[in-house]
Design a protein around this motif. Structure first.
Motif, PDB file in Angstrom:
ATOM      1  N   SER A  11       0.819  -1.215   0.000  1.00  0.00           N
ATOM      2  CA  SER A  11       0.000   0.000   0.000  1.00  0.00           C
ATOM      3  C   SER A  11       0.849   1.260   0.000  1.00  0.00           C
ATOM      4  O   SER A  11       0.325   2.370   0.090  1.00  0.00           O
ATOM      5  N   GLY A  12       2.173   1.095  -0.047  1.00  0.00           N
ATOM      6  CA  GLY A  12       3.036   2.255  -0.185  1.00  0.00           C
ATOM      7  C   GLY A  12       3.953   2.563   0.979  1.00  0.00           C
ATOM      8  O   GLY A  12       4.744   3.505   0.898  1.00  0.00           O
ATOM      9  N   SER A  14       7.088   2.753   2.994  1.00  0.00           N
ATOM     10  CA  SER A  14       8.488   2.558   2.607  1.00  0.00           C
ATOM     11  C   SER A  14       9.234   1.720   3.648  1.00  0.00           C
ATOM     12  O   SER A  14      10.213   1.052   3.318  1.00  0.00           O
TER      13      SER A  14
END
Length: 103
Positions: A11-12, A14
């Motif tokens: 979902s992004g 990092s």
């Protein structure tokens, strides 16, 4: 936990850092709770970096045993030394065991 880490990263996110709100369980509870053998407990099979890699996380950190004891004892209002069993965390059992039990 691994699927949650994977979901966060897909979902992004990092980075994903796992914080466990208890110390690692290293020992069996011989006082009545059915905990797997020492060999089955993940804390005895992997160090923190290996566990993080296994879960796909960037890091894993547990609460220390001392931190747990400090928090619990700070909420106990007694005139005597109160204690809580931490044998599964420390290996120090509150009573002498005649023989080691195997599950």
């Amino acid at each position: 936990m691994g699927p949650i880490v994977k979901l966060l990263k897909s979902s992004g996110a990092s980075e994903v850092h796992i914080r466990v709100a208890s110390p690692p369980v290293y020992y069996q509870c011989l006082m009545g709770i059915n905990i797997p053998t020492r060999e089955e407990l993940i804390a005895n099979r992997m160090n923190l970096q290996e566990l993080a890699d296994h879960l796909g996380a960037d890091s894993v950190v547990y609460l220390s045993l001392e931190g747990l004891e400090d928090v619990v004892k700070s909420k106990v209002n007694t005139d005597y030394e109160a204690g809580h069993c931490t044998a599964c965390l420390s290996g120090k059992y509150p009573v002498e065991l005649e023989s080691k039990l195997e599950w």
